[in-house]
Design a protein around this motif. Structure first.
Motif, short mmCIF file in Angstrom:
data_model
loop_
_atom_site.label_atom_id
_atom_site.label_comp_id
_atom_site.label_asym_id
_atom_site.label_seq_id
_atom_site.Cartn_x
_atom_site.Cartn_y
_atom_site.Cartn_z
N UNK A 21 -38.88 146.12 -6.43
CA UNK A 21 -37.97 146.35 -5.32
C UNK A 21 -37.40 145.03 -4.80
N UNK A 22 -36.25 145.13 -4.16
CA UNK A 22 -35.64 143.98 -3.50
C UNK A 22 -35.02 144.50 -2.20
N UNK A 29 -28.22 142.29 11.08
CA UNK A 29 -28.06 143.04 12.33
C UNK A 29 -26.93 144.06 12.22
N UNK A 30 -26.11 143.91 11.17
CA UNK A 30 -25.01 144.84 10.93
C UNK A 30 -25.33 145.64 9.67
N UNK A 31 -25.38 146.94 9.80
CA UNK A 31 -25.80 147.80 8.70
C UNK A 31 -24.91 147.64 7.47
N UNK A 32 -23.58 147.61 7.66
CA UNK A 32 -22.67 147.49 6.52
C UNK A 32 -22.87 146.17 5.79
N UNK A 33 -23.11 145.11 6.55
CA UNK A 33 -23.33 143.80 5.93
C UNK A 33 -24.59 143.83 5.05
N UNK A 34 -25.64 144.45 5.57
CA UNK A 34 -26.88 144.56 4.80
C UNK A 34 -26.66 145.39 3.54
N UNK A 35 -25.87 146.47 3.67
CA UNK A 35 -25.62 147.35 2.52
C UNK A 35 -24.78 146.65 1.46
N UNK A 36 -23.76 145.91 1.89
CA UNK A 36 -22.93 145.18 0.92
C UNK A 36 -23.75 144.13 0.17
N UNK A 37 -24.62 143.43 0.90
CA UNK A 37 -25.46 142.42 0.25
C UNK A 37 -26.43 143.08 -0.74
N UNK A 38 -26.96 144.24 -0.37
CA UNK A 38 -27.88 144.95 -1.26
C UNK A 38 -27.18 145.35 -2.55
N UNK A 39 -25.94 145.79 -2.45
CA UNK A 39 -25.19 146.17 -3.65
C UNK A 39 -24.92 144.96 -4.54
N UNK A 40 -24.64 143.81 -3.92
CA UNK A 40 -24.45 142.58 -4.71
C UNK A 40 -25.74 142.21 -5.44
N UNK A 69 -32.95 155.84 -4.43
CA UNK A 69 -32.15 155.83 -3.20
C UNK A 69 -32.59 154.69 -2.28
N UNK A 70 -31.65 154.20 -1.50
CA UNK A 70 -31.90 153.06 -0.61
C UNK A 70 -32.69 153.53 0.62
N UNK A 71 -33.70 152.76 0.98
CA UNK A 71 -34.48 153.04 2.19
C UNK A 71 -33.99 152.12 3.31
N UNK A 72 -33.68 152.73 4.44
CA UNK A 72 -33.17 151.97 5.58
C UNK A 72 -34.17 152.01 6.73
N UNK A 73 -34.51 150.84 7.25
CA UNK A 73 -35.45 150.74 8.36
C UNK A 73 -34.82 149.93 9.50
N UNK A 114 -31.49 145.48 10.67
CA UNK A 114 -31.76 146.52 9.68
C UNK A 114 -32.35 145.89 8.42
N UNK A 115 -33.28 146.61 7.83
CA UNK A 115 -33.81 146.21 6.52
C UNK A 115 -33.51 147.33 5.53
N UNK A 116 -32.86 146.96 4.46
CA UNK A 116 -32.54 147.92 3.40
C UNK A 116 -33.34 147.55 2.16
N UNK A 117 -34.02 148.54 1.58
CA UNK A 117 -34.87 148.30 0.40
C UNK A 117 -34.36 149.14 -0.77
N UNK A 118 -34.18 148.50 -1.90
CA UNK A 118 -33.77 149.18 -3.13
C UNK A 118 -34.90 149.09 -4.15
#
Length: 241
Positions: free
Chosen positions: A54-55, A60-71, A94-98, A118-122
């Motif tokens: 996992x990575x 603090x911005x959900x979209x920013x965290x999601x975009x970085x996760x996709x990169x 699926x992505x886990x959001x905390x 926000x922490x997003x885990x893939x």
């Protein structure tokens, strides 16, 4: 009439004595049986590996965290395929959001929490029959740190796809081992082995080779070792003649 009654009474005593004597003989000479336990084991090498990791990203911005996760996801995908792993065997879950919060206290009393981000885990999973390849990549995965991805790897799990065939072979070996033991016992007792009365299979165990693992009453199933030992017992009961 007296003679007839005496005859009947005497006959009854003889019959009763016969049955009592026969019952005593049967108790004194119960059927001769031999019970033995045979062992069958086999060393084998796993032919299927399952690896998970996992990575994650934080913002603090959900979209920013999601975009970085996709990169990061694309970096991970390219890295794994560059190592020779088939892209179709890489399963991204699926992505886990905390929502992360810090608890706040005043004078030792909880007064609420403060939003921290926000922490997003893939997570991903790879199943492959190329055991050596996945093993190698799992050891080198820290190279992703140089690409800016914090990847956490779980230890690989090892399986064997021909387990059903192996189990049949081991039952045969355990049965043969038990039969040889029974024949030896009968021979030492000056008897001959008779018919098989019953056969019961024991617990199927899979342990790592030279691991010193304990056997379990419910059956051990090692997944952490690539090289394993499978074992099974058979309890046979024979008549002796």
């Amino acid at each position: 009439m007296k003679h007839i009654s005496a005859f009947i009474f005497g006959a009854a005593i003889v019959i009763a004595a016969y049955f009592l004597g026969n019952a005593y003989i049967q108790r004194a000479n119960p059927p001769q049986m031999i019970s033995v336990t045979g062992l069958g084991n086999e060393n084998f090498t796993s032919d299927l590996i399952v690896w998970e990791g996992q990575f994650s990203t934080n913002s603090t911005i959900l979209k920013t965290a999601f975009d970085q996760l996709n990169r990061d996801k694309e970096i991970v995908r390219q890295y794994l395929t560059s190592k020779g792993i088939d892209a179709n065997s890489i399963i991204f879950n699926s992505v886990q959001t905390t929502e992360m919060r810090d608890n706040q206290y005043e004078n030792g009393n909880y007064v609420g929490s403060m939003f921290r981000g926000y922490q997003l885990i893939q997570t991903l999973k790879i199943e492959s029959e190329d055991v050596a390849l996945i093993e190698g990549v799992s050891r080198e995965i820290t190279e992703l740190l140089n690409k800016g991805v914090q990847f956490n790897s779980s230890p690989p799990r090892y399986y064997y796809t021909k387990l059903a065939d192996l189990k049949i072979e081991m039952i045969s070996k355990a049965t043969e081992d038990a039969r040889i033991r029974a024949e030896k016992i009968a021979e030492n007792a000056g008897s001959n082995l008779g018919d098989l009365v019953s056969a019961n299979m024991g617990v199927f165990q899979i342990t790592g080779q030279n691991s010193g693992e304990d056997y379990s009453w419910g059956g051990a199933y090692n997944t952490s070792s690539k090289n394993k030992t499978a074992s099974i017992t058979m309890r046979l009961e024979y008549k002796v003649k």
